[in-house]
Write a protein that holds these residues in place. Structure first.
Motif, PDB file in Angstrom:
ATOM      1  N   LEU A 208       0.824  -1.204   0.000  1.00 31.17           N
ATOM      2  CA  LEU A 208       0.000   0.000   0.000  1.00 31.17           C
ATOM      3  C   LEU A 208       0.860   1.257   0.000  1.00 31.17           C
ATOM      4  CD1 LEU A 208      -2.840   1.254   0.259  1.00 31.17           C
ATOM      5  CD2 LEU A 208      -2.643   0.956   2.736  1.00 31.17           C
ATOM      6  N   ILE A 209       0.557   2.169  -0.920  1.00 29.77           N
ATOM      7  CA  ILE A 209       1.237   3.463  -0.991  1.00 29.77           C
ATOM      8  C   ILE A 209       0.179   4.567  -0.978  1.00 29.77           C
ATOM      9  CG2 ILE A 209       2.763   4.966  -2.325  1.00 29.77           C
ATOM     10  CD1 ILE A 209       3.946   2.478  -3.647  1.00 29.77           C
ATOM     11  N   GLY A 210       0.234   5.403   0.044  1.00 30.71           N
ATOM     12  CA  GLY A 210      -0.673   6.553   0.112  1.00 30.71           C
ATOM     13  C   GLY A 210       0.041   7.865  -0.103  1.00 30.71           C
ATOM     14  N   GLY A 211       1.375   7.831  -0.099  1.00 25.29           N
ATOM     15  CA  GLY A 211       2.165   9.036  -0.287  1.00 25.29           C
ATOM     16  C   GLY A 211       2.718   9.111  -1.696  1.00 25.29           C
ATOM     17  N   PHE A 212       2.135   9.953  -2.515  1.00 22.68           N
ATOM     18  CA  PHE A 212       2.566  10.113  -3.903  1.00 22.68           C
ATOM     19  C   PHE A 212       2.211  11.530  -4.360  1.00 22.68           C
ATOM     20  CE2 PHE A 212      -1.543   7.945  -3.654  1.00 22.68           C
ATOM     21  CZ  PHE A 212      -2.381   8.841  -4.309  1.00 22.68           C
ATOM     22  N   ILE A 213       2.823  11.952  -5.454  1.00 20.88           N
ATOM     23  CA  ILE A 213       2.509  13.259  -6.026  1.00 20.88           C
ATOM     24  C   ILE A 213       1.200  13.126  -6.793  1.00 20.88           C
ATOM     25  CG2 ILE A 213       3.284  15.093  -7.572  1.00 20.88           C
ATOM     26  CD1 ILE A 213       6.165  14.114  -7.026  1.00 20.88           C
ATOM     27  N   ASP A 214       0.144  13.681  -6.250  1.00 17.66           N
ATOM     28  CA  ASP A 214      -1.192  13.479  -6.809  1.00 17.66           C
ATOM     29  C   ASP A 214      -1.286  13.904  -8.270  1.00 17.66           C
ATOM     30  OD1 ASP A 214      -3.338  13.124  -4.227  1.00 17.66           O
ATOM     31  OD2 ASP A 214      -1.374  13.957  -3.781  1.00 17.66           O
ATOM     32  N   GLU A 215      -0.788  15.072  -8.565  1.00 15.69           N
ATOM     33  CA  GLU A 215      -0.896  15.581  -9.932  1.00 15.69           C
ATOM     34  C   GLU A 215      -0.210  14.650 -10.913  1.00 15.69           C
ATOM     35  OE1 GLU A 215       0.036  19.673 -12.504  1.00 15.69           O
ATOM     36  OE2 GLU A 215       0.803  19.438 -10.462  1.00 15.69           O
ATOM     37  N   ALA A 216       0.939  14.096 -10.526  1.00 14.02           N
ATOM     38  CA  ALA A 216       1.682  13.214 -11.418  1.00 14.02           C
ATOM     39  C   ALA A 216       0.930  11.916 -11.682  1.00 14.02           C
ATOM     40  CB  ALA A 216       3.057  12.921 -10.830  1.00 14.02           C
ATOM     41  N   VAL A 217       0.310  11.334 -10.647  1.00 17.12           N
ATOM     42  CA  VAL A 217      -0.443  10.092 -10.842  1.00 17.12           C
ATOM     43  C   VAL A 217      -1.698  10.359 -11.656  1.00 17.12           C
ATOM     44  CG1 VAL A 217      -1.636   8.186  -9.693  1.00 17.12           C
ATOM     45  CG2 VAL A 217       0.491   9.078  -8.732  1.00 17.12           C
ATOM     46  N   ASN A 218      -2.368  11.469 -11.395  1.00 18.97           N
ATOM     47  CA  ASN A 218      -3.544  11.817 -12.180  1.00 18.97           C
ATOM     48  C   ASN A 218      -3.185  12.006 -13.658  1.00 18.97           C
ATOM     49  OD1 ASN A 218      -5.096  11.792  -9.847  1.00 18.97           O
ATOM     50  ND2 ASN A 218      -4.973  13.999  -9.539  1.00 18.97           N
ATOM     51  N   ASP A 219      -2.080  12.694 -13.912  1.00 19.77           N
ATOM     52  CA  ASP A 219      -1.637  12.899 -15.292  1.00 19.77           C
ATOM     53  C   ASP A 219      -1.274  11.571 -15.943  1.00 19.77           C
ATOM     54  OD1 ASP A 219      -2.009  15.598 -15.021  1.00 19.77           O
ATOM     55  OD2 ASP A 219       0.118  16.090 -14.784  1.00 19.77           O
ATOM     56  N   LEU A 220      -0.635  10.700 -15.182  1.00 25.55           N
ATOM     57  CA  LEU A 220      -0.242   9.393 -15.709  1.00 25.55           C
ATOM     58  C   LEU A 220      -1.466   8.614 -16.183  1.00 25.55           C
ATOM     59  CD1 LEU A 220       2.323   6.995 -14.113  1.00 25.55           C
ATOM     60  CD2 LEU A 220       0.024   6.144 -14.571  1.00 25.55           C
ATOM     61  N   LEU A 221      -2.572   8.712 -15.444  1.00 25.11           N
ATOM     62  CA  LEU A 221      -3.797   7.983 -15.781  1.00 25.11           C
ATOM     63  C   LEU A 221      -4.656   8.700 -16.817  1.00 25.11           C
ATOM     64  CD1 LEU A 221      -4.914   6.829 -12.204  1.00 25.11           C
ATOM     65  CD2 LEU A 221      -3.829   5.428 -13.966  1.00 25.11           C
ATOM     66  N   TYR A 222      -4.310   9.931 -17.153  1.00 24.82           N
ATOM     67  CA  TYR A 222      -5.100  10.746 -18.079  1.00 24.82           C
ATOM     68  C   TYR A 222      -6.521  10.965 -17.571  1.00 24.82           C
ATOM     69  CZ  TYR A 222      -1.197   9.948 -21.216  1.00 24.82           C
ATOM     70  OH  TYR A 222       0.065   9.908 -21.763  1.00 24.82           O
ATOM     71  N   ILE A 223      -6.631  11.364 -16.311  1.00 23.72           N
ATOM     72  CA  ILE A 223      -7.940  11.645 -15.741  1.00 23.72           C
ATOM     73  C   ILE A 223      -8.069  13.144 -15.470  1.00 23.72           C
ATOM     74  CG2 ILE A 223      -8.258   9.361 -14.746  1.00 23.72           C
ATOM     75  CD1 ILE A 223      -7.320  10.397 -12.078  1.00 23.72           C
ATOM     76  N   ASP A 224      -9.291  13.615 -15.419  1.00 28.25           N
ATOM     77  CA  ASP A 224      -9.584  15.014 -15.133  1.00 28.25           C
ATOM     78  C   ASP A 224      -9.567  15.202 -13.618  1.00 28.25           C
ATOM     79  OD1 ASP A 224     -10.587  17.534 -14.708  1.00 28.25           O
ATOM     80  OD2 ASP A 224     -12.401  17.253 -15.913  1.00 28.25           O
ATOM     81  N   PRO A 225      -8.586  15.926 -13.067  1.00 28.55           N
ATOM     82  CA  PRO A 225      -8.472  16.025 -11.607  1.00 28.55           C
ATOM     83  C   PRO A 225      -9.630  16.760 -10.947  1.00 28.55           C
ATOM     84  CG  PRO A 225      -6.945  17.539 -12.673  1.00 28.55           C
ATOM     85  CD  PRO A 225      -7.531  16.685 -13.762  1.00 28.55           C
ATOM     86  N   LEU A 226     -10.429  17.476 -11.717  1.00 29.92           N
ATOM     87  CA  LEU A 226     -11.603  18.129 -11.143  1.00 29.92           C
ATOM     88  C   LEU A 226     -12.749  17.142 -10.933  1.00 29.92           C
ATOM     89  CD1 LEU A 226     -11.667  21.498 -13.133  1.00 29.92           C
ATOM     90  CD2 LEU A 226     -10.791  21.071 -10.823  1.00 29.92           C
TER      91      LEU A 226
END
Length: 510
Positions: A208-226
């Motif tokens: 389990l990893i809860g500590g990550f750069i949110d923006e980077a993971v969101n960009d990696l998945l190509y999801i809309d962060p809003l």
């Protein structure tokens, strides 16, 4: 303006409390025309059908190593989040999944990231539970980007697959408004509990990893962060590959503690809060965040003088040969709709607590003896007993290290529990009600505002273990995320510092 000493997590918690004097004014008539679809669709991408590997018996693949690999992945995903039933509802069909969700809204999405194996090309996959398939929607190596986003977490060095869980905010906010963030994180915790146990069945070990750069993971998945945000990353170590048998690593990292924030309007608080629990991309390098040392005290938090102490040591629940009963239980689990008011036995309650809080007792059954949580030292457990044979009615503190109940109030709380659970009969008729709480101010001091995610996901994880243990024992169980927060503390005598995170009701089903 909010008080300067109150962080955004504290502010969010206070703002989203239910109160008997104001709950009526906050209630809304649901616009059923705007009910969100709890599934994600992709117009492009190639599909990998996992159903054949689920439907066939293991013997079919005894001489087929490729088939065995696919069957393990298929079972892992299905037992974690697959469809388990279809039910008619108001002219539509409700699809129930292996993990429970408040209101059946299922805000979590499951993605699989492949480093590139002989059988699963590198790239991004979305798990489509309706068809039990994977959609390969990005055909490129993204593993290094995932490592960078997770501060080069050691679990990503030798693993080949990872699950990323995201939250689709509107699915829950449509019904629960700003308070939905609590339920989103609880539902994700249910899913994490299923992933942990499904992985044990299929010879994987999730890290389990809860500590990550949110923006980077969101960009990696190509999801809309809003609209959607990553909330947990789980590298999957293949236990059949000796090189992937790695030690557990850091699960939780701190975020900033935000105290300088504007007055956020109702309806916008959820997204604002999630954004301000993120870890910034300005932090670079190998894990150069402030270090958090998880204090593993030998003593439980509350040791009340002169209180009655009762041992909860129990024989472990047996989950069948090769965990066959566990797999069946995960498939048939349902939230109980009504209890008949009959008592539980004390042995049943002890067995529930044993499976939930004492995983070391299950190593002989090939379950992980120390599964990953963010920080269980932050979670406390109180139990309101109304109908357990051999236990006096009242409120007890459960001390997991000492494995004992410590009575702190003498009273039958049936009427009060009915009120606390927003008038739900589940609270009134339950034989026992378990409350997970945390000292929110202390937790924020340790992990920043991001700890709010960790607390609720850990409570949901514990709740899912309670769910499965209860079903295996033929008991009823149902989690409750809606309750009168402050009144819980008053009625049960729980310290005011303890924020109530989650409630699980237990009883005999009607």
């Amino acid at each position: 303006m909010p008080e300067i000493h109150q962080s955004i997590a504290q502010h969010y918690h206070e703002r989203t409390k239910y109160d008997p004097e104001t709950i009526a004014s906050k209630s809304q008539r649901l616009d059923w025309a705007k009910q969100p679809v709890p599934f994600k669709e992709y117009k492009i991408g190639s599909a990998i059908d996992l159903k054949p590997y689920l439907q066939e018996t293991p013997e079919v693949f005894v001489n087929d190593t490729n088939g065995q690999w696919w069957q393990r992945l298929s079972r892992l995903l299905f037992r974690s989040y697959g469809l388990t039933a279809r039910m008619p509802s108001m002219g539509n069909t409700v699809y129930l999944r292996a993990a429970p969700s408040a209101g059946g809204l299922y805000p979590a999405e499951v993605y699989v990231v492949s480093r590139g194996t002989p059988l699963l090309s590198p790239g991004l996959y979305n798990y489509q539970c309706r068809t039990h398939s994977l959609i390969h929607y990005w055909e490129s190596d993204v593993w290094q980007s995932l490592q960078e986003a997770c501060f080069w977490h050691p679990a990503l060095e030798s693993t080949q697959l990872a699950i990323i869980v995201t939250a689709v905010f509107y699915r829950s906010a449509w019904r629960y408004e700003d308070r939905a963030y609590r339920r989103i994180c609880l539902d994700t915790g249910h899913l994490l509990g299923n992933i942990e146990l499904s992985a044990a069945i299929t010879d994987y070990r999730p890290h389990l990893i809860g500590g990550f750069i949110d923006e980077a993971v969101n960009d990696l998945l190509y999801i809309d962060p809003l609209q959607e945000g990553a909330i947990a990353v789980l590298p999957l170590a293949d236990l059949l590959d000796i090189q992937q048998n790695i030690s557990p690593g850091c699960t939780a990292l701190p975020s900033a503690t935000e105290t300088n924030y504007p007055q956020v309007p109702d309806g916008e608080l959820l997204k604002y809060f999630h954004h301000h629990t993120q870890i910034s991309a300005s932090i670079t390098g190998k894990l150069n965040l402030p270090t958090v040392i998880q204090e593993k005290s030998l003593e439980d938090k509350y040791n009340f003088p002169f209180c009655l102490k009762i041992s909860t040591v129990s024989a472990p629940i047996y989950w069948g040969e090769n965990l066959s009963d566990l797999e069946i239980t995960m498939h048939k689990r349902r939230s109980t709709r009504a209890y008949n008011g009959e008592e539980l036995t004390f042995d049943e309650l002890k067995a529930l607590l044993d499976f939930t809080y004492q995983p070391q007792n299950y190593i002989d059954q090939s379950l992980d003896n120390s599964p990953d949580y963010f920080d269980l030292n932050l979670i406390e457990t109180f139990i309101a007993v109304c109908g357990v044979q051999g236990l006096e009615a009242g409120c007890y503190y459960y001390a997991p290290k000492a494995q004992e109940l410590r009575q702190i109030r003498f009273k039958n709380f049936r009427r009060e529990l009915h009120f606390l659970c927003l008038g739900q009969e589940l609270g009134r008729d339950a034989a026992a009600v378990i409350f997970h709480t945390s000292d929110l101010k202390s937790a924020i001091a340790q992990y920043g505002d991001r700890v709010y995610r960790y607390l609720h996901m850990d409570a949901g994880h514990l709740g899912q273990r309670l769910n499965l243990a209860a079903i295996q024992l033929n008991l009823g169980v149902s989690g409750i995320g809606g309750f009168f927060d402050d009144q819980v503390n008053e009625v049960l005598g729980i310290p005011n510092d303890e924020a109530v995170i989650y409630i699980t009701t237990l009883g005999r089903p009607r």
